[in-house]
Enzyme design. Structure first.
Site, mmCIF file in Angstrom:
data_model
loop_
_atom_site.group_PDB
_atom_site.id
_atom_site.type_symbol
_atom_site.label_atom_id
_atom_site.label_comp_id
_atom_site.label_asym_id
_atom_site.label_seq_id
_atom_site.Cartn_x
_atom_site.Cartn_y
_atom_site.Cartn_z
ATOM 1 N N SER A 170 -0.604 0.599 11.497
ATOM 2 C CA SER A 170 -1.369 0.310 10.280
ATOM 3 C C SER A 170 -2.876 0.350 10.579
ATOM 4 O O SER A 170 -3.352 1.347 11.122
ATOM 5 C CB SER A 170 -0.918 -1.026 9.697
ATOM 6 O OG SER A 170 -1.333 -1.148 8.370
ATOM 7 N N ASP A 266 4.932 6.078 2.867
ATOM 8 C CA ASP A 266 4.523 4.824 3.511
ATOM 9 C C ASP A 266 4.356 3.735 2.449
ATOM 10 O O ASP A 266 3.548 3.868 1.530
ATOM 11 C CB ASP A 266 3.191 5.083 4.237
ATOM 12 C CG ASP A 266 2.682 3.862 4.968
ATOM 13 O OD1 ASP A 266 2.492 2.824 4.304
ATOM 14 O OD2 ASP A 266 2.452 3.951 6.182
ATOM 15 N N HIS A 333 6.888 1.200 6.833
ATOM 16 C CA HIS A 333 5.510 1.056 7.322
ATOM 17 C C HIS A 333 5.613 0.371 8.677
ATOM 18 O O HIS A 333 6.255 -0.673 8.775
ATOM 19 C CB HIS A 333 4.711 0.200 6.333
ATOM 20 C CG HIS A 333 3.261 0.014 6.699
ATOM 21 N ND1 HIS A 333 2.360 1.063 6.700
ATOM 22 C CD2 HIS A 333 2.565 -1.078 7.059
ATOM 23 C CE1 HIS A 333 1.163 0.592 7.050
ATOM 24 N NE2 HIS A 333 1.257 -0.698 7.280
#
Ligand SMILES: *[C@@H]1O[C@H](CO)[C@@H](O)[C@H](O)[C@H]1NC(C)=O
Ligand SMILES: *[C@@H]1O[C@H](CO)[C@@H](O)[C@H](O)[C@H]1NC(C)=O
Ligand SMILES: *[C@@H]1O[C@H](CO)[C@@H](O)[C@H](O)[C@H]1NC(C)=O
Ligand SMILES: *[C@@H]1O[C@H](CO)[C@@H](O)[C@H](O)[C@H]1NC(C)=O
Length: 394
Positions: A170, A266, A333
């Site tokens: 991330s 995502d 994710h």
């Protein structure tokens, strides 16, 4: 007898699959003198689990994620949390997936030195503002944190690495891309050094109302944190600094080998960028955002458009064989540090490889892995989001 044995075996399996390594925190007090501090001025921190055997000279560094703060108000809301202060961080962090120390769960990297670098600057480790904000006491020093932690790890033995990987997920996956060549230059010349970004390929797209929300957002992050001087100069010499926060604008110039893992759908990008704050006042996207199975045909069309945009942005990687990718069609994710995604009997597969196998093959150069999944819903190997332990720091 047989049932009792089976019961024992099942209990053992449950124990084994839920057991997770907890690694103690190291607070890097010496970084304060270098001005390398969290938003609130506390020292930065990391968790290190030492390698062993053949892995003793190999290092995998993972930069923690956790979004960004783009203005003073929002950075202030982080100040008294683990994302802004090492005083608020848990003393132990679970290591799983690529960070696991168990060869059954992490066959390639289990015996490497594995480090999780805590994220407490709110700017993907790129900030460097000398002045402390007078009203709030906030510090914007992410780039100094990156530098100070790397100096510490080099002194802890990373300076004699044979193999090293910078990774992260991330906001940490984006930091991995932005710092990839910095990392490469820090390590010995004869070491094999690569970068692996998980869910960090944030694309330059318009939200569902047609506005460039993420462009403004990244521009604000870069401005507030004084990031421009720490972004790749090959990009900032051509584009305005805010645009150099987008991987598609920097990836092609990166010299160190780079691997991208990302879901084409995502869910963080869907929930926070595509359906940007304020763009769904009636909550029409609420159910679809929580699970792609709930999306209406219209919403699925929008998500297929997102995938097309993602694949176009991925062309920013260029054609070099040093840059590989694993783009699956799961609604996920941060897949590499969740065991269910990383490596297991029921983990997602793309071209019949788990993420762990693809990363291994790319690192060892046995396969220049570059694969893109067919569009949703064709991939039957995705792990349902509800199967995932959500306590992880992602
Ligand atoms: C981790 O910290 C705990 C409590 O502070 C301590 O008891 C334990 O020995 C530490 N573990 C290691 C491996 O240093
Ligand atoms: C910070 O950003 C948030 C979200 O965009 C906004 O609501 C808020 O008004 C901003 N605060 C300042 C001081 O700009
Ligand atoms: C690596 O760092 C250690 C500790 O700072 C130092 O003693 C050693 O000489 C360094 N080795 C190399 C090859 O730089
Ligand atoms: C897929 O991978 C599994 C496990 O690695 C292997 O046993 C199987 O033969 C592979 N299937 C195909 C079609 O390649």
């Amino acid at each position: 007898m047989v049932t009792r044995f089976l019961l024992f075996f099942v209990c053992l399996l449950i124990f084994v699959t839920t057991e997770s390594l907890l690694v103690n925190i190291t607070i890097l007090e010496s970084a304060v003198a270098k001005g390398a501090v969290c938003l609130d001025g506390t020292p930065p921190a990391y968790h290190l689990d030492r390698g062993s055997g053949p892995g003793v000279n190999n290092w995998v560094i993972s930069l923690e994620g956790g979004g960004w703060c783009q203005n003073v108000t929002l950075c202030l809301t982080r100040k008294n949390t683990r994302l802004g202060s090492s005083a608020k961080m848990d003393h132990q962090l679970p290591f799983s997936g690529m960070m696991s120390n168990d060869p059954n769960f992490n066959p390639e990297f289990y015996n490497w030195n594995r480090v999780s670098v805590r994220y407490c600057d709110g700017g993907s480790f790129t900030g460097d503002v000398e002045a402390i904000d007078p009203g709030t006491g906030l510090h914007y020093r992410g780039a100094r944190i990156f530098k100070a932690i790397m100096e510490e790890l080099l002194a802890q033995g990373m300076n004699t690495s044979q193999n090293a990987i910078l990774s992260g997920c991330s906001a940490g996956g984006l930091a991995t891309i932005l710092h990839c060549d910095n990392f490469g230059t820090l390590l010995p010349n004869n070491a094999k050094v690569k970068c692996f970004s998980d869910a960090g390929y944030f694309i330059h797209l318009n939200d569902i109302s047609g506005q460039p929300y993420i462009e403004h957002y990244f521009n604000d992050v870069v401005t507030l944190h004084g990031s421009a001087k720490n972004l790749p100069p090959s990009c900032t010499s051509k584009l305005k600094p805010g645009l150099c926060f987008f991987p598609e604008n920097v990836a092609q110039q990166i010299k160190t080998p780079l691997f991208i893992i990302n879901a084409a759908y995502d869910h963080w990008q869907v929930r926070n960028i595509l359906v940007a704050p304020g763009t769904d006042p009636k909550g029409a996207w609420k159910s679809c955002k929580s699970n792609i199975k709930n999306c209406t045909p219209y919403q699925l069309t929008v998500l297929q458009g997102l995938r097309e945009d993602f694949l176009k942005a991925l062309e920013g990687l260029g054609r070099s064989s040093t840059r590989g990718y694993y783009i699956n069609s799961c609604f996920s994710h941060c897949q590499s540090q969740q065991q269910a995604y990383w490596f297991g009997l029921n983990s997602p597969r793309l071209f019949n490889k788990t993420i762990a196998e693809a990363v291994r093959d790319w690192f060892l150069e046995t396969d220049q892995y570059r694969h893109i999944d067919c569009p949703y819903p064709c991939d039957k190997t995705c792990v349902d989001a509800t199967d995932i332990i959500t306590s992880q720091h992602i």
